[in-house]
Design an enzyme around this catalytic site. Structure first.
Site, mmCIF file in Angstrom:
data_model
loop_
_atom_site.group_PDB
_atom_site.id
_atom_site.type_symbol
_atom_site.label_atom_id
_atom_site.label_comp_id
_atom_site.label_asym_id
_atom_site.label_seq_id
_atom_site.Cartn_x
_atom_site.Cartn_y
_atom_site.Cartn_z
ATOM 1 N N ASP A 68 1.529 -4.127 7.270
ATOM 2 C CA ASP A 68 0.705 -3.159 7.849
ATOM 3 C C ASP A 68 1.509 -1.891 7.894
ATOM 4 O OD1 ASP A 68 -2.104 -2.723 9.488
ATOM 5 O OD2 ASP A 68 -0.480 -1.760 10.307
ATOM 6 N N TYR A 73 2.662 6.941 9.568
ATOM 7 C CA TYR A 73 4.053 6.401 9.998
ATOM 8 C C TYR A 73 5.216 7.122 9.456
ATOM 9 C CZ TYR A 73 0.968 2.466 11.924
ATOM 10 O OH TYR A 73 0.049 1.496 12.458
ATOM 11 N N LYS A 98 -3.573 3.294 6.205
ATOM 12 C CA LYS A 98 -4.651 4.019 6.901
ATOM 13 C C LYS A 98 -4.770 5.478 6.510
ATOM 14 C CE LYS A 98 -3.195 0.732 10.798
ATOM 15 N NZ LYS A 98 -1.862 0.693 10.118
ATOM 16 N N HIS A 131 -7.912 5.456 10.531
ATOM 17 C CA HIS A 131 -6.855 5.455 11.367
ATOM 18 C C HIS A 131 -7.429 5.478 12.944
ATOM 19 C CE1 HIS A 131 -2.136 5.283 12.189
ATOM 20 N NE2 HIS A 131 -2.946 4.596 12.969
#
Length: 302
Positions: A68, A73, A98, A131
């Site tokens: 994931d 990120y 996401k 997200h």
């Protein structure tokens, strides 16, 4: 008598769940019949570069098949490197990413998806999520933004570029408009851990066959020193982290464990040789609100 019968049903249901989840490769089935490995390896806050690529490679070597990540990120390129360096074929892995808040909307979502695939080095995703929901505290037309984003997700799904689509951090009132579209979300990834169960959202998702995933199943480490959890962990001869992950599974919630330390990556996967008794599940469920991040979907400013 009715309460006793209900408790009997719940206990037997828990036993079924305990018996069916026996390894990292066991799966939950999404509403479109896609199989998703029952524990994911999360990469939130994993630094880009060697740390991310090595930790992802290590997780896959230890048996994880569910990875994931997210554009926000900032580590998708390194996550992709770790996947390739693992030597496991792409088809054997379940990869999630996401679309970030600044990229919501139909056209932006399509472009964001292409960028994510490019960074990961893949031509498809197994799961793509919104997200965070656009919400009333930031946008008057928040529902319209969510719907336009979802239309792009549905289009990519129909084209076969994504095997399953869903959302993250959506509460029932955010989900309502999406539930009236052609394709209902298959996953809702939310903060879920002892002390922060989000019962209303979980109940809504289960009633509508939306698989709940748990980000921060360890409360970002905040719950590891809780005395009740430590007592239960001692009883089973397991770590608190293992108790939390097992507790998620027995609630039919898919935990996304996260660590960059090889021993802990391994430890977080070793939750299939024990089952929590109903009375211990109940005790954990009763833990007071504790350890949550404080990021409420209707109050965030990012």
């Amino acid at each position: 008598t009715i309460l006793k019968e209900r408790k009997y049903v719940i206990i037997n249901f828990l036993i079924i769940i305990q018996d069916t989840m026996k390894s990292l490769t066991d799966t939950f089935q999404l509403r479109n019949k896609v199989e998703i490995p029952c524990i994911g390896y999360g990469t939130w806050k994993t630094p880009d570069g060697e740390t991310a690529s090595v930790s992802v490679k290590t997780a896959i070597e230890l048996g994880y098949r569910h990875i994931d990540t997210a554009a926000a990120y900032g580590n998708e390129t390194s996550v992709g490197e770790g996947i390739r360096e693992s030597g496991i074929s792409r088809e054997q892995l379940f990869v999630t990413s996401k679309v970030w808040n600044t990229e919501r909307g139909y056209e932006k979502t399509l472009h964001a998806f292409e960028k994510t695939c490019q960074d990961l080095g893949t031509d498809y995703l197994d799961l793509y999520l919104i997200h965070w929901p656009a919400s009333v505290n930031q946008f008057e037309n928040w529902e319209e933004i969510n719907i336009s984003t979802w239309k792009a997700m549905m289009e990519l799904y129909k084209e076969g570029r994504i095997r399953a689509i869903g959302v993250s951090n959506f509460m029932p009132h955010h989900l309502k408009a999406l539930m009236e579209t052609e394709i209902i979300p298959m996953v809702d990834q939310i903060e879920f851990h002892p002390g922060w169960m989000q019962n209303e959202t979980v109940k809504y998702c289960k009633e509508n066959m939306i698989q709940v995933e748990a980000w921060s199943p360890l409360g970002n480490g905040r719950v590891l020193n809780h005395p009740n959890l430590q007592q239960i962990a001692q009883k089973y001869g397991e770590t608190v982290a293992q108790i939390c992950i097992r507790w998620c599974l027995q609630h039919q919630v898919l935990p996304l464990s996260k660590s960059v330390t090889p021993s802990r990556i391994k430890e977080n996967s070793e939750v299939f040789d024990f089952s929590l008794l109903p009375e211990d599940m109940e005790q954990i469920d009763k833990i007071e609100n504790f350890g949550n991040s404080g990021s409420h979907p209707d109050k965030i400013n990012f």
